[in-house]
Design a protein around this motif. Structure first.
Motif, short mmCIF file in Angstrom:
data_model
loop_
_atom_site.label_atom_id
_atom_site.label_comp_id
_atom_site.label_asym_id
_atom_site.label_seq_id
_atom_site.Cartn_x
_atom_site.Cartn_y
_atom_site.Cartn_z
N UNK A 365 0.82 -1.22 0.00
CA UNK A 365 0.00 0.00 0.00
C UNK A 365 0.85 1.27 0.00
N UNK A 366 2.16 1.10 -0.05
CA UNK A 366 3.04 2.26 -0.18
C UNK A 366 3.43 2.90 1.14
N UNK A 367 3.02 2.30 2.25
CA UNK A 367 3.25 2.92 3.54
C UNK A 367 4.50 2.44 4.26
N UNK A 368 5.05 1.29 3.85
CA UNK A 368 6.23 0.77 4.55
C UNK A 368 7.33 0.50 3.53
N UNK A 369 8.51 1.08 3.75
CA UNK A 369 9.59 0.92 2.77
C UNK A 369 10.15 -0.50 2.75
N UNK A 370 10.38 -1.04 1.55
CA UNK A 370 11.01 -2.37 1.46
C UNK A 370 12.35 -2.36 2.20
N UNK A 371 13.05 -1.21 2.15
CA UNK A 371 14.37 -1.12 2.78
C UNK A 371 14.29 -1.40 4.29
N UNK A 372 13.14 -1.10 4.90
CA UNK A 372 12.94 -1.38 6.33
C UNK A 372 13.23 -2.87 6.61
N UNK A 373 12.85 -3.73 5.67
CA UNK A 373 12.97 -5.17 5.91
C UNK A 373 14.36 -5.71 5.58
#
Ligand code: COA
Length: 406
Positions: A365-373
């Motif tokens: 949904x665009x709210x959490x960056x893939x980089x976070x993971x």
């Protein structure tokens, strides 16, 4: 976990609404009361029941609704009513119900609100939107200020609201991902306002904002509660929903609610993490914000789901995806997108990023960056530079928000 083999899982029948409600009510510890609209909204063909000796002891339901995603509005199975009788818990009943449901839903994504965050990660769901709740100290907050024209604010009856509010909610879906649509029947349920459901508060108040052409362009649903403290009135305002895509409507509605006479506190449970109200008040700390997971999302068809949304910047990336539950989601997919032209196809090309369906769901949904993971090893960057590239593409200008627990 020892599975109980004599428990049958099957599609519900229309006549089983009461049994399904009874199991869910007992599981969530609420008293089941007559609910004619709820009965009409029941979709038996989309509900699964678990039975033991013929008795319904567990259930899950999928509702047919649309959800806003980056760049559009798509069909999303809205999962609700998940419950297992306390006498039958921790024997794998929910696992069978949820597993079957995820394999059967025709939509490419499923969404839900979780009663507890520990439940759904094991099934490939991930929190895709954060919700923010406010407990506003009205004496400290410093509400927005500005002119309010006579006639700019007014109240509607539920019948009048049914004609105006759906249009505003659709506009909101264009602004933010995560917003669920409501059919006419669902709107009736949303505005039903049964006295037993008011929790000691007033009847539902529907306040609307009108633009210069007298067109409704924003609304708030709220209730008040009379509270007298030792030093006088300390009323509470509870905002149940505020939808105002126009900046003026947004400012005026909040100004109205945050300056309610006699009141000391305002509660609001459905703010976005980037809620514009933060910019409009003098003392944002007086909002007393709490952030928690709101909408959980599960991708049931990777190829279709990735094609159904748009991307913030042009992207060309090969994703190596794993999915323990839905075999067809495992493999490599090349995602290419420019504006509304999006393609996602299986490929034998080398992977740029490796991740599971859960990380894709979190970012969807665009709210959490893939980089976070990547920071916890849940996303692996196989081609240098691809993580930043994909992260930028999956993000969306405004954070997703889910406006109701369903
Ligand atoms: C949540 C609920 C549906 C789980 O049903 P269940 O049949 O006991 O679940 P399962 O036996 O399939 O459990 C599967 C796994 O999830 C875990 N789990 C189940 N409920 C959990 C919870 N509330 N918190 C954390 N873990 C949970 C189990 O421990 C089990 O883990 P394991 O595989 O490592 O042993 C049931 O406990 C319930 O009805 N709870 C109250 C209502 C509720 O919260 N419903 C969810 C609404 S969103």
């Amino acid at each position: 976990m020892p599975y109980v083999t004599d428990i049958e899982v099957r599609t519900a029948q229309a006549s089983e609404y009461d049994a399904v409600q009874a199991v869910f009510g007992a599981a969530m510890m609420f008293e089941v009361t007559p609910d004619e609209l709820g009965r009409q909204l029941f979709e038996p063909e989309r509900a699964l029941v678990a039975t033991d000796g013929g008795e319904v002891i567990g259930s899950t339901r999928a509702l047919t609704r649309d959800l806003s995603v980056p760049g559009g509005v798509v069909a999303a199975a809205h999962v609700t009513g998940v419950g297992v009788k306390s006498t039958h818990r921790r024997r794998g009943v929910m696992s069978r119900l949820i597993g079957q449901q995820l394999r059967e839903v025709p939509e490419a994504i499923a969404v839900l609100w979780a009663s507890e965050p520990a439940i759904y990660g094991r099934f490939g769901y991930a929190a895709a939107a954060w919700g923010t709740s406010y407990e506003v100290d009205l004496h400290r907050v410093g509400p927005p200020t500005g002119p309010i024209r006579p006639g700019e604010l007014g109240e509607l009856s539920a019948d009048e609201a049914l004609k105006e509010l759906p249009r505003i909610l659709s506009l909101m879906q264009q602004l933010r991902p995560g917003v669920s649509d409501r059919s006419e029947l669902r709107w009736q349920k949303h505005l039903e306002d049964k006295p037993d459901d008011r929790g000691g508060r007033t009847a539902l108040r529907i306040v609307v904002h009108r633009d210069e052409t007298d067109t409704v362009d924003g609304y708030a649903l709220w209730r008040g509660k009379m509270v007298w403290g030792p030093t006088g009135p300390a009323y509470e305002v509870n905002v149940e929903e505020l939808v105002a895509p126009s900046p003026t409507a947004y400012r005026v509605l909040w100004q109205h609610l945050l300056t309610m006479d006699l009141s000391a506190k305002l509660g609001y449970g459905y703010a976005a993490v980037d809620e514009p109200l933060l910019q409009l008040v003098k003392t944002p700390t007086a909002l007393d914000r709490r952030v928690s997971e709101s909408l959980w999302l599960r991708i049931t068809d990777v190829r279709r789901a990735l094609q159904e949304r748009e991307y913030a910047v042009p992207v060309d990336v090969v994703l190596e995806v794993t999915d323990d539950l839905i075999e067809a989601n495992t493999g490599r997919f090349r995602l290419t997108a420019t504006g509304s032209s999006v393609s996602c196809e299986r490929t034998d090309d080398a992977a740029d990023l490796t991740l599971s369906v859960a990380e894709l769901a979190a970012a969807y949904l665009g709210g959490r960056p893939l980089a976070e993971f990547a920071t916890t090893g849940r996303v692996t960057e196989d081609t240098p530079g691809s993580l930043n590239h994909a992260t930028a593409a999956f993000r969306w200008p405004l954070a997703p928000v889910s406006l109701e627990v369903f």
